[in-house]
Design an enzyme around this catalytic site. Structure first.
Site, PDB file in Angstrom:
ATOM      1  N   ARG A 269       0.959  -1.218  -0.089  1.00  0.00           N
ATOM      2  CA  ARG A 269      -0.046  -0.001  -0.196  1.00  0.00           C
ATOM      3  C   ARG A 269       0.618   1.361   0.197  1.00  0.00           C
ATOM      4  NH1 ARG A 269      -2.467   1.378   3.818  1.00  0.00           N
ATOM      5  NH2 ARG A 269      -4.355   2.140   2.919  1.00  0.00           N
ATOM      6  N   HIS A 326      -5.804  -3.078   3.629  1.00  0.00           N
ATOM      7  CA  HIS A 326      -6.420  -3.819   2.690  1.00  0.00           C
ATOM      8  C   HIS A 326      -7.926  -4.130   3.605  1.00  0.00           C
ATOM      9  CE1 HIS A 326      -3.932  -3.246  -0.690  1.00  0.00           C
ATOM     10  NE2 HIS A 326      -3.050  -4.015  -0.130  1.00  0.00           N
ATOM     11  N   GLY A 327      -8.632  -4.296   2.630  1.00  0.00           N
ATOM     12  CA  GLY A 327      -9.945  -4.797   3.328  1.00  0.00           C
ATOM     13  C   GLY A 327     -11.046  -5.670   2.296  1.00  0.00           C
ATOM     14  N   CYS A 369     -10.547  -0.892   1.097  1.00  0.00           N
ATOM     15  CA  CYS A 369     -11.329  -1.403   0.026  1.00  0.00           C
ATOM     16  C   CYS A 369     -12.346  -2.200   0.655  1.00  0.00           C
ATOM     17  CB  CYS A 369     -10.599  -2.115  -1.048  1.00  0.00           C
ATOM     18  SG  CYS A 369      -9.509  -0.931  -2.302  1.00  0.00           S
TER      19      CYS A 369
END
Length: 485
Positions: A269, A326-327, A369
């Site tokens: 990221r 992140h997701g 996300c």
């Protein structure tokens, strides 16, 4: 504190931009020649005093001006506040609806829109360079191209750049037409009641002159808004003054930032350090005790949340948790790619699990996300307890956009608007609404075409207004960029 001392306190917190805004709003009240010669906010106050528009017993106009330009925190010097003024201005106002409509256009126009409007209006070059929209409006009025009932030139220019701004002009025109019609009817009724049977020897004023006089006498006594009109200048809903969360304890509170950039499977990221730095600076400025934890696995995140939920928050006003990672749908990922539901994160700070935060606001800002397969999608995470706000960078089922050098759209917009709006006394929901607008207007281009947009989504169970106290010193930017990408 005497009145002049209060004026000095107000003046000390106003900027040069505020001065230009105040001068523009006063154009119908003070001669333009005198306004152009004014170089400081204190000089403006003196001019208002000379014109019997401001004194110790008559400061309603100044309160109205501060309210319009968004300097709500300064209203305390006049013994009032945002919510009181919101209701007062529904009954009585001094700044004309026309002048306020123009000011709203100025507040909402972008630099790119201004360039387009300048081109359309064909303003001479000597007036065009480095001009603000307020100066453009003044030029149009001075050259008889713009007035209360002469809006065609402005409408044509604005129509090319923004339907929202054009709608503000149309709303104003509709409201003004309605008010004139109501005044005409009322004047006819009053004329019938007051006219004697024999009028041969009387000089009867023309209908138009009587209407103009009546409007000037009653404009500040009547509400000018159509009950079905929804524009911000109206603020029509008659609500009681809301309760506000207490923010006067010994400490403001902890701000925990969890910042993940390197993962087992997912891409790095890049740019997240910009977000983490901006959040650190902003929440430190807001009086929070900021602690940042980097590169945490799912279990380490759980351990960290447990640690903060067990702290004693008795002498603290609130709690903030920012998670950059992140997701997927309704969840975030640790650096080991293990999933943690957002509902689990919130539960660590429920009244049952963290008694010293009970009844206090708990804010969670999730930059991740939320994309997943359709089968996995569900409702966005909602808190199950009171006094919670969850700010999601993207709606469920959608990506969240991050620039490798400048950070994410959402966190950058959040920080920028906190810096801009907290000193004006705005509450957190108003700030997040502005964040929604800013992010929704951004566009990600690929191969010359728009390929992606983003819409944040806050959800909350707050029971009161949450207003961060104005910091004692201005925010010093660490150099973050606010440009689109």
């Amino acid at each position: 504190m005497d009145f002049n001392t209060r004026l000095i306190s107000i003046e000390s917190e106003l900027t040069q931009e505020d001065l230009e805004s105040l001068k523009f709003l006063c154009l119908d009240l003070v001669s333009s020649k005198k306004l152009l010669a004014i170089r400081s906010n204190l000089d403006l106050f003196k001019e208002l005093q000379k014109n019997s528009l401001l004194d110790e017993d008559q400061y309603e106009l100044l309160a109205e001006l501060l309210y319009i330009i968004g300097q709500h925190s300064l209203l305390k010097h006049l013994g009032t506040d945002k919510w009181t003024m919101q209701n007062t201005l529904k009954r009585k106002r001094t700044v004309s609806l026309y002048r306020r409509m123009l000011f709203e256009l100025y507040e909402n126009i972008s630099s790119e829109d201004l360039k387009t409007i300048l081109f359309i209006l064909n303003i001479p070059k000597k007036y065009e360079e480095n001009k603000t929209f307020l100066e453009v409006l003044y030029y149009l009025e001075k050259n008889d191209q713009l007035s209360e009932d002469k809006l065609d030139v402005l409408e044509k220019a604005v129509a090319k750049v923004s339907p929202d701004l054009l709608r503000k002009i149309k709303d104003y025109s509709r409201i003004r037409d309605k008010e004139i019609q109501e005044a005409r009817l009322q004047c006819e009724d009053e004329y019938d009641d007051k006219t004697p049977l024999s009028i041969e020897a009387q000089e009867v004023p023309s209908e138009d002159a009587e209407i103009v006089q009546h409007i000037s006498e009653t404009a500040n006594e009547k509400g000018l808004m159509d009950e079905n009109t929804e524009i911000s200048m109206a603020e029509l809903s008659l609500t009681e003054q809301p309760e506000i969360y207490s923010m006067d304890r010994k400490h403001r509170g902890y701000c925990l930032i969890i910042n993940n950039s390197v993962f087992v499977k997912h891409v790095v990221r890049l740019g997240t350090e910009k977000d983490a730095a901006f959040l650190t600076n902003v929440f430190t400025w807001l009086g929070m005790d900021v602690e940042i934890r980097n590169e945490l696995s799912a279990q380490e995140i759980r351990d960290c949340l447990t640690e903060f939920s067990k702290k004693d928050h008795t002498e603290r006003d609130c709690f903030v948790c920012c998670i950059l990672t992140h997701g997927k749908s309704r969840a975030i990922l640790g650096t080991d790619d293990e999933v943690i539901p957002i509902s689990e994160i919130i539960a660590y700070f429920s009244p049952k699990n963290c008694t010293t935060l009970a009844g206090k606001p708990k804010l969670f800002f999730i930059q991740a996300c939320q994309y997943s397969s359709c089968a996995e999608r569900g409702a966005s995470p909602m808190p199950n307890d009171a006094d919670v706000l969850v700010g999601m960078s993207a709606m469920d089922g959608h990506y969240s956009i991050r620039h490798s050098l400048k950070g994410t759209w959402y966190i950058q917009a959040l920080c920028e608007n906190l810096v801009k709006m907290v000193p004006k006394g705005e509450d957190i929901l108003s700030i997040l609404t502005k964040v929604n607008k800013d992010v929704s207007e951004k566009e990600y281009f690929m191969n010359g075409k728009i390929s992606m947009k983003q819409m944040p989504q806050p959800s909350y169970t707050l029971l009161k207004k949450l207003v961060f106290p104005k910091p004692p010193t201005p925010f010093k930017s660490p150099g973050q960029q606010a440009n689109d990408f």
